[in-house]
Design a protein around this motif. Sequence first.
Motif, PDB file in Angstrom:
ATOM      1  N   ASN A  59       2.002   1.968  -3.452  1.00 12.39           N
ATOM      2  CA  ASN A  59       0.898   2.051  -4.206  1.00 12.39           C
ATOM      3  C   ASN A  59      -0.071   1.097  -5.588  1.00 12.39           C
ATOM      4  OD1 ASN A  59      -1.567   4.275  -4.803  1.00 12.39           O
ATOM      5  ND2 ASN A  59      -0.134   4.988  -6.410  1.00 12.39           N
ATOM      6  N   SER A 118       0.860  -1.110   0.002  1.00  9.11           N
ATOM      7  CA  SER A 118      -0.081  -0.149   0.200  1.00  9.11           C
ATOM      8  C   SER A 118       0.803   1.231  -0.236  1.00  9.11           C
ATOM      9  CB  SER A 118      -1.113   0.215   0.971  1.00  9.11           C
ATOM     10  OG  SER A 118      -0.553  -0.103   2.437  1.00  9.11           O
ATOM     11  N   LYS A 119       2.077   1.023   0.372  1.00  8.10           N
ATOM     12  CA  LYS A 119       2.823   2.534   0.980  1.00  8.10           C
ATOM     13  C   LYS A 119       3.164   2.566  -0.648  1.00  8.10           C
ATOM     14  CE  LYS A 119       2.134   3.735   4.944  1.00  8.10           C
ATOM     15  NZ  LYS A 119       1.078   5.191   5.231  1.00  8.10           N
ATOM     16  N   ARG A 127      -1.924  -1.784  -5.984  1.00  7.13           N
ATOM     17  CA  ARG A 127      -3.526  -1.729  -5.287  1.00  7.13           C
ATOM     18  C   ARG A 127      -4.085  -3.114  -5.496  1.00  7.13           C
ATOM     19  NH1 ARG A 127      -5.038   4.264  -5.733  1.00  7.13           N
ATOM     20  NH2 ARG A 127      -4.391   4.684  -3.375  1.00  7.13           N
TER      21      ARG A 127
END
Length: 74
Positions: free
Chosen positions: A46, A43-44, A48
Amino acid sequence: MRIVNLENDNRKFIKSVDNFHVLEYVQDASVSPMNAIDEYFMSKMNVRRRQVVIDIGKDHSAVIQAGSMHYSHG
């Protein structure tokens, strides 16, 4: 597309080509304790999760094969 309940605050359609639509999850709510660290750093960066939604009807069709879809890190 006729389905209206797939988008919410956590998932959005980001691209459509004909009857194929890409649904992207802003945040994955199904994280288990076993993969929480990986999911946090993904998630850090990006990264997804995405799903393809296919609109099938009298004007559209699709051929689906076993093993033809996969998950890849980007």
